[in-house]
Write a protein that holds these residues in place. Structure first.
Motif: not given
Length: 295
Positions: A81-85, A157-169
């Motif tokens: 999910p977009q956010e997971f604990g 299913i991956v929801d918004e997986p790269t939001a907030g990641l830096d370019p290398a990540e």
């Protein structure tokens, strides 16, 4: 195996209609679901992941009725999910071993081999004994993919997986998703056009709960080839251009506003042709849909 979605609709108790008769056929490989925030992407993902009920429609994964046979779906589903604990004081190795046990892998040796393989694949082996609370955003996302891969899922299913990641990540995460998508249905839900363009052979654009475009990204881009025009304007001039032309996007560059216009012909001699890309397709579809609603 293919995922077939037919006439899928969902309205929440507050009256918001999140999905409106969605129809999609998703084959093996990377499939991109593109749309702005609030478009209905997460609602669709949660429905496919058996986390909420649909009001109408059908969804089948091969021979499995996704909306009725939820336990069968969960056995072959990987979901990020977009956010997971995470448990901040637990190591990734221990957590993956625990999740594997919960998924029915009872053999300690089998779990060991699986966890070590996943940690290597997601480039987390060197930090396997560190607590999850010390992980960077990108490392947590890779851990999320590792846990989603337990049980050899046929649908991921991956929801918004790269939001907030830096370019290398982001690059590392893209490479990992591409590798996974070679033999599995992977649905990538995002509002980042570049992610879809780089990763997916098939895609759909969703806006206000409806699919407004679907197909191969290159073919969708071809449809607007030769119809995108650009011009630098002063900020105060923008409203007049928006009133007279179909302005699909604006970008601030060197203190000026660069507008992209969709038109079969050059609006006037001051405009220059712009090479069409998937972002132009996206904005053309979204602005057209929003204008239809507001008309």
């Amino acid at each position: 195996m293919q995922l077939h979605i037919q006439d899928l609709s969902k309205t929440y108790s507050n009256g918001v209609q999140a999905l409106k008769g969605v129809n999609l056929t998703i084959p093996s490989g990377m499939f991109g679901l593109l749309g702005p925030n609030g478009a209905g992407k997460s609602s669709l993902m949660r429905t496919l992941a058996t986390l909420q009920e649909a009001d109408e429609g059908t969804v089948t994964l091969g021979e499995i009725d996704v909306l009725k046979d939820k336990e069968k779906v969960r056995q072959i589903l990987g979901y990020l999910p977009q956010e997971f604990g995470v448990y901040p004081k637990v190591s990734s190795y221990t957590m993956l071993d625990h999740i594997a046990s919960l998924k029915g892998i009872s053999s300690k040796g089998e779990r060991k081999d699986l966890v070590e393989s996943l940690l290597t694949k997601t480039n987390l082996w060197h930090v396997r004994n560190k607590s999850l609370g010390t992980y960077s955003g990108g490392m947590k996302q890779r851990f999320g993919i590792a846990q989603a891969l337990i049980g050899e899922p046929q649908l991921i299913i991956v929801d918004e997986p790269t939001a907030g990641l830096d370019p290398a990540e982001r690059v590392r995460f893209h490479n990992l998703l591409s590798e996974i998508g070679e033999n599995t249905i992977v649905i990538l839900s995002t509002h980042i056009v570049e992610d879809i363009s780089n990763l997916c052979n098939n895609m759909a654009i969703i806006c206000l709960g409806e699919v407004v475009a679907k197909g191969n990204p290159a073919e969708l881009t071809q449809a607007v080839k030769g119809r995108i025009w650009k011009k630098s304007v002063q900020k105060q001039e923008l409203p007049s251009y928006q009133a007279d032309l179909q302005v699909i996007s604006t970008h601030l560059k060197a203190g000026k506003t660069v507008i992209h216009v969709l038109s079969d012909e050059r609006p006037d001699a001051t405009f220059e042709a712009s090479v069409a890309n998937l972002e132009d397709v996206y904005f053309a579809e979204i602005t057209s849909r929003m204008e239809t609603i507001s008309a």
